[in-house]
Design a protein around this motif. Structure first.
Motif, short mmCIF file in Angstrom:
data_model
loop_
_atom_site.label_atom_id
_atom_site.label_comp_id
_atom_site.label_asym_id
_atom_site.label_seq_id
_atom_site.Cartn_x
_atom_site.Cartn_y
_atom_site.Cartn_z
N ALA A 14 0.83 -1.21 0.00
CA ALA A 14 0.00 0.00 0.00
C ALA A 14 0.87 1.26 0.00
CB ALA A 14 -0.92 0.00 1.21
N ILE A 15 1.94 1.25 0.77
CA ILE A 15 2.83 2.41 0.81
C ILE A 15 3.48 2.64 -0.55
CG2 ILE A 15 4.98 3.30 1.80
CD1 ILE A 15 4.20 1.88 4.41
N ILE A 16 3.94 1.55 -1.18
CA ILE A 16 4.57 1.68 -2.50
C ILE A 16 3.56 2.21 -3.52
CG2 ILE A 16 5.68 0.44 -4.40
CD1 ILE A 16 6.87 -1.45 -2.32
N TRP A 17 2.33 1.66 -3.49
CA TRP A 17 1.29 2.14 -4.40
C TRP A 17 1.00 3.62 -4.16
CZ3 TRP A 17 -0.17 0.97 -8.89
CH2 TRP A 17 -0.27 -0.36 -9.31
N LEU A 229 4.58 -9.40 -6.40
CA LEU A 229 4.82 -10.57 -5.55
C LEU A 229 4.36 -10.31 -4.12
CD1 LEU A 229 8.38 -11.71 -6.73
CD2 LEU A 229 6.17 -12.66 -7.38
N VAL A 230 4.68 -9.13 -3.62
CA VAL A 230 4.29 -8.77 -2.25
C VAL A 230 2.77 -8.75 -2.12
CG1 VAL A 230 4.26 -6.88 -0.58
CG2 VAL A 230 6.39 -7.51 -1.70
N MET A 231 2.10 -8.13 -3.10
CA MET A 231 0.66 -8.01 -3.04
C MET A 231 -0.03 -9.37 -3.18
SD MET A 231 -0.03 -4.90 -2.45
CE MET A 231 -1.78 -4.96 -2.78
N GLN A 232 0.42 -10.18 -4.11
CA GLN A 232 -0.21 -11.49 -4.29
C GLN A 232 -0.02 -12.37 -3.06
OE1 GLN A 232 -2.30 -12.58 -6.55
NE2 GLN A 232 -2.19 -10.57 -7.52
N TYR A 233 1.14 -12.25 -2.39
CA TYR A 233 1.35 -13.00 -1.15
C TYR A 233 0.34 -12.57 -0.09
CZ TYR A 233 3.46 -14.50 3.23
OH TYR A 233 3.66 -15.06 4.47
N GLY A 234 0.20 -11.25 0.07
CA GLY A 234 -0.75 -10.75 1.07
C GLY A 234 -2.18 -11.09 0.74
N LEU A 235 -2.58 -10.92 -0.52
CA LEU A 235 -3.96 -11.16 -0.93
C LEU A 235 -4.34 -12.64 -0.85
CD1 LEU A 235 -4.11 -8.79 -4.02
CD2 LEU A 235 -5.21 -8.44 -1.80
N THR A 236 -3.35 -13.52 -1.01
CA THR A 236 -3.62 -14.95 -0.96
C THR A 236 -3.86 -15.42 0.47
OG1 THR A 236 -2.30 -15.35 -2.96
CG2 THR A 236 -2.70 -17.24 -1.54
N ILE A 246 -6.77 -2.76 5.01
CA ILE A 246 -5.34 -2.54 5.25
C ILE A 246 -4.76 -1.64 4.16
CG2 ILE A 246 -3.08 -3.65 5.36
CD1 ILE A 246 -4.54 -6.14 6.48
N MET A 247 -5.18 -1.87 2.94
CA MET A 247 -4.61 -1.14 1.82
C MET A 247 -5.09 0.30 1.74
SD MET A 247 -4.28 -3.91 -1.20
CE MET A 247 -3.45 -2.66 -2.17
N LEU A 248 -6.08 0.66 2.55
CA LEU A 248 -6.47 2.06 2.63
C LEU A 248 -5.33 2.94 3.13
CD1 LEU A 248 -10.10 1.77 3.99
CD2 LEU A 248 -9.45 2.95 1.90
N PHE A 249 -4.31 2.31 3.72
CA PHE A 249 -3.14 3.07 4.17
C PHE A 249 -2.47 3.78 3.00
CE2 PHE A 249 -0.35 3.96 7.61
CZ PHE A 249 0.89 4.15 7.06
N LEU A 251 -3.84 5.72 0.99
CA LEU A 251 -4.32 7.10 0.99
C LEU A 251 -3.41 8.01 1.80
CD1 LEU A 251 -8.18 6.65 1.44
CD2 LEU A 251 -7.04 7.68 -0.53
N VAL A 252 -2.99 7.53 2.95
CA VAL A 252 -2.11 8.32 3.80
C VAL A 252 -0.76 8.53 3.13
CG1 VAL A 252 -1.02 8.47 6.07
CG2 VAL A 252 -3.28 7.42 5.85
N ALA A 253 -0.20 7.43 2.57
CA ALA A 253 1.09 7.53 1.89
C ALA A 253 1.02 8.49 0.71
CB ALA A 253 1.54 6.14 1.42
N ALA A 254 -0.07 8.40 -0.06
CA ALA A 254 -0.23 9.27 -1.23
C ALA A 254 -0.38 10.73 -0.81
CB ALA A 254 -1.43 8.83 -2.06
N ALA A 255 -1.12 10.98 0.26
CA ALA A 255 -1.33 12.35 0.72
C ALA A 255 -0.03 12.98 1.18
CB ALA A 255 -2.36 12.37 1.84
#
Length: 290
Positions: A14-17, A229-236, A246-249, A251-255
């Protein structure tokens, strides 16, 4: 430990996104359209993945009766990623992300229909806290909220819808490993972004592109590889409704990134909304019933 590592993976993703919009904007400024930049970076990620996982993929049973799940994960993730990039390039970052993060609403629906996931009352409160935090963070005092009215708005809305559907399918697909699902995402994004690029009238002249721009494309491609890879591991390994909260974080990183990298400034209202989103993410581990 439980699902601590998958949750941490989603937080990192989420932070990277939340930061990835900036290099795509730089590529747009270098006269590389968002769709073309998306296609190139995901092709790079695909080539890296095929090189690293070639022995594993050779032994994998791709055509095992559940191939349709990989196909649809690729299709939905393809549009979600392309629309996200186009949205944050051409729209207001935080408004686009608000529309993107209506995804929890779609996730509740899809998780109920496809996974039969049941949320406790606590779970609905967590999602409500997340969405209220997003509203507080992104509310425009003068204009309030309105229906999507621009290209960027519609890209953000459609990206969130497809993102939620892709995430739920990734959770549903327990037949294929992370490598196969990541390859499906890379192929899907590369094909859909390439198809969209063919509709453009003015394609870039690559002889005019600077070496620094090529390095930036390669760097973003490498980040996309790691991120997938990180996302697919978490989503699985994390229930879909919990994952999207969790991925709503992001928004904070983007702001925060927008505050330092653009002229956008974080107001007290946005900080309050960000704290609410972080709080919802921390409490999300209790969302699902046993």
């Amino acid at each position: 430990m439980g699902n601590t590592l998958p949750v941490a993976a989603l937080l990192v993703g989420a932070i990277i996104w939340g930061l990835l919009w900036y290099p795509y904007r730089l590529l747009e400024q270098a006269q590389i359209h968002g769709a073309i930049a998306t296609a190139i970076t995901y092709v790079i990620a695909l080539l890296i993945g095929l090189a690293i996982f070639r022995n594993h993929l050779r032994k994998s049973r791709i055509f095992d009766g559940q191939t349709h799940l990989l196909f649809w994960i690729g299709v939905f993730a393809g549009w979600a990623n392309l629309a996200y990039v186009l949205g944050v390039i051409h729209g207001e970052i935080m408004r686009v992300l608000l529309l993107f993060y209506l995804a929890p609403l779609w996730t509740i629906l899809f998780a109920r229909l496809l996974l039969n996931e049941q949320l406790s009352p606590h779970g609905y409160l967590v999602i409500a806290l997340s969405l209220i935090g997003a509203m507080v963070m992104l509310w425009q005092p003068k204009g309030g909220f309105s229906l999507p009215s621009s290209y960027g708005d519609w890209m953000g809305l459609s990206a969130g819808f497809m993102f939620a559907l892709s995430n739920v399918l990734s959770r549903k697909d327990q037949y294929h490993d992370i490598q196969l699902k990541s390859v499906a995402v890379w192929v899907g994004v590369a094909l859909i972004a390439s198809g969209y690029s063919l509709l453009l009238r003015d394609l870039p002249v690559f002889d005019d592109i600077s070496p620094n721009t090529y390095l930036l494309l390669a760097g973003v491609g490498l980040i996309v590889f790691f991120l997938s890879l990180v996302m697919q591991y978490g989503l699985t390994h994390v229930p879909a409704n919990q994952a999207i909260v969790i991925m709503l974080f992001e928004l904070v990183a983007a702001a925060i990134a927008a505050h330092f990298l653009t002229d956008e400034a974080m107001t007290i209202r946005e900080w309050i909304g960000g704290v609410m989103i972080i709080s919802a993410s921390l409490f999300s581990a209790r969302m699902n019933r046993g």
